[in-house]
Design an enzyme around this catalytic site. Structure first.
Site, short mmCIF file in Angstrom:
data_model
loop_
_atom_site.label_atom_id
_atom_site.label_comp_id
_atom_site.label_asym_id
_atom_site.label_seq_id
_atom_site.Cartn_x
_atom_site.Cartn_y
_atom_site.Cartn_z
CG ASN A 45 -1.86 -1.14 1.26
OD1 ASN A 45 -2.39 -1.55 0.22
ND2 ASN A 45 -2.08 -1.71 2.43
CG HIS A 133 -10.98 -1.78 6.33
ND1 HIS A 133 -10.49 -1.68 7.61
CD2 HIS A 133 -10.04 -2.43 5.60
CE1 HIS A 133 -9.28 -2.24 7.66
NE2 HIS A 133 -8.99 -2.70 6.46
CD GLU A 177 -13.41 1.18 2.81
OE1 GLU A 177 -12.57 1.01 1.90
OE2 GLU A 177 -13.78 0.29 3.57
CB SER A 181 -9.31 -2.23 -0.07
OG SER A 181 -10.09 -3.26 0.47
CG ASP A 207 -11.38 4.74 6.07
OD1 ASP A 207 -10.34 5.28 5.63
OD2 ASP A 207 -11.37 3.74 6.81
CG HIS A 210 -7.51 1.87 -0.11
ND1 HIS A 210 -6.41 1.07 0.02
CD2 HIS A 210 -8.48 1.29 0.66
CE1 HIS A 210 -6.68 0.04 0.82
NE2 HIS A 210 -7.94 0.17 1.21
CE LYS A 241 -4.25 0.56 3.94
NZ LYS A 241 -5.60 0.47 4.47
C1 LIG Z 1 -5.96 -0.03 5.85
C2 LIG Z 1 -7.28 0.52 6.24
C3 LIG Z 1 -7.54 0.94 7.55
C4 LIG Z 1 -6.56 0.71 8.65
O1 LIG Z 1 -5.54 1.65 8.65
P1 LIG Z 1 -4.19 1.31 9.42
O2 LIG Z 1 -3.53 2.63 9.58
O3 LIG Z 1 -3.45 0.35 8.58
O4 LIG Z 1 -4.58 0.70 10.74
C5 LIG Z 1 -8.73 1.55 7.81
N1 LIG Z 1 -9.67 1.71 6.85
C6 LIG Z 1 -9.48 1.28 5.59
C7 LIG Z 1 -10.54 1.48 4.58
C8 LIG Z 1 -8.28 0.66 5.24
O5 LIG Z 1 -8.09 0.24 4.00
#
Ligand SMILES: *Cc1c(COP(=O)(O)O)cnc(C)c1O
Length: 392
Positions: A45, A133, A177, A181, A207, A210, A241
């Protein structure tokens, strides 16, 4: 005795093809070395290639000294662990997003399992996209709030849920999101935000895990690209990421920030990330707007790969740097992944229950440090291997 029980469970996972094992990996640029094999890492990522960039590390380290090389915050920020650099990063984020406030957490996982239980209770309805997620699902469960799911990226279905449920709750929170993902597709954030004009007790939680770093003129994410930053109540993301660091964040109103400081358990009851790490995050955030060439390169190699897969007749939900190769059957995904690894491309199969039955796939995630040549050779190998699979 208990070990025997665990072992039986592990055996069941193994025979169902769902057993997970760790694979110690060494990294070098966009390559990964696992079990002595050097492969192009298509599962990372590190979307902008920042975590892999040794030049950046050297530059950053030139500003370090034993005085500022602080490897622990030694307490929660609610005690004496609120260092100046913490507040600095949050002011920086708020300014970049053009919003009142921001708050940083130890990870994106902490962020999602902490914010939702703080802001949602029994009198709140959470309405989440079907494919959000696991951390969001866990946050929803921990909140104890009633919740329902709407069909993936289906705004009509979301609207139908709102019109049915509106009026029954003090507030409704839509949880989505910005980029998903597994399919690499985008949410229609503008339409989702417009629902707030019709239903006045609705707020929107996005969120950007990505998309942060990857999309938008200065890299803030999809909401920046779509010009709707001001319409989203809770903009969240991770530094783990594309930013090449660690931590989760929310950009929000000053009131929400104060509320979370008082009510969010993973914020209150865990030691803050080390100041050194916040310095690295801050240093990268300063440079993020100028990383547009990396974003453009990533977009262009991603388009080349997607176009090639479409030309082979594959279904392509993605329009981003996350590119699924949907094989349907799990066994096809597993064997194709194995053959690609043999040819020097580290890809992993994704199977149910992570994705719906019949949509097993490889998930190729591209990073900005991959050259067009590497992508071309990936495309050739994919073409060969998929034809082989069809002939079998
Ligand atoms: C990777 C991810 C997370 C978690 O983030 P980290 O910083 O790795 O704990 C939260 N939400 C989504 C949508 C993700 O893809």
């Amino acid at each position: 005795m208990t070990d025997r029980y665990f072992q039986e469970e592990l055996d069941r996972l193994e025979s169902a093809g769902n057993y997970r094992r760790l694979m110690p990996a060494e990294h070098s640029g966009c390559d990964v070395v696992i079990g002595g094999r050097r492969m192009l890492d298509l599962s990372s990522n590190d979307y902008l290639g920042l975590a892999a960039d040794i030049g950046l590390r050297k530059e950053f380290m030139a500003g370090l000294s034993p005085e500022n090389f602080q490897m622990s915050s030694s307490s929660s920020r609610s005690l004496s662990g609120d260092f100046p650099v913490h507040e600095q990063v949050e002011r920086q984020l708020a300014a970049m997003f053009g919003r009142e406030a921001a708050l940083v957490f130890n990870s994106g996982y902490h962020m999602n399992i902490g914010i939702l239980p703080a802001i949602a209770g029994k009198d709140t309805l959470i309405v989440a996209d079907k494919l959000v997620h696991a951390s969001l699902i866990d946050g929803i469960r921990l909140s104890g709030a009633p919740f329902c799911r709407f069909r993936h990226n289906n705004t009509e279905h979301l609207e139908a849920v709102l019109s049915r449920e509106y009026g029954k709750y003090r507030q409704i929170i839509i949880v989505v999101e910005s980029v998903y993902s597994m399919d690499g597709d985008r949410a229609d954030l503008e339409r989702i935000c417009r629902l707030k004009d019709i239903y006045d007790n609705v707020s929107v939680y996005v969120d950007e895990a990505h998309a942060f770093g990857v999309m938008g003129e200065i890299g803030l994410g999809l909401a920046e690209e779509l010009n709707c930053l001001a319409d989203i109540d809770y903009i969240c993301g991770t530094f783990g990421k594309a930013l090449g660091s660690v931590g989760g964040f929310i950009v929000c109103s000053a009131t929400v920030r104060k509320y979370l400081i008082n009510r969010m358990r993973p914020f209150i009851f865990s030691t803050a990330l080390p100041p050194l790490n916040w310095m690295w995050t801050s240093w990268l955030l300063d440079r993020l707007p100028a990383m547009k060439p990396l974003r453009s390169h990533l977009a262009s190699v991603s388009a080349v790969l997607r176009d090639a897969l479409v030309s082979y007749g594959l279904e392509m939900p993605s329009d981003t740097h996350i590119v699924p190769v949907i094989t349907g059957e799990s066994s096809r995904a597993v064997s194709l992944a194995g053959r690609l690894q043999d040819k020097g491309f580290f890809v992993l199969p994704v199977r149910p229950p992570t994705v719906p039955e019949g949509s097993s796939r490889l998930r190729l995630s591209l990073t900005a440090n991959m050259s067009p040549d590497r992508i071309e050779s990936l495309i050739k190998v994919l073409e060969d291997e998929m034809q082989l699979a069809d002939k079998k």
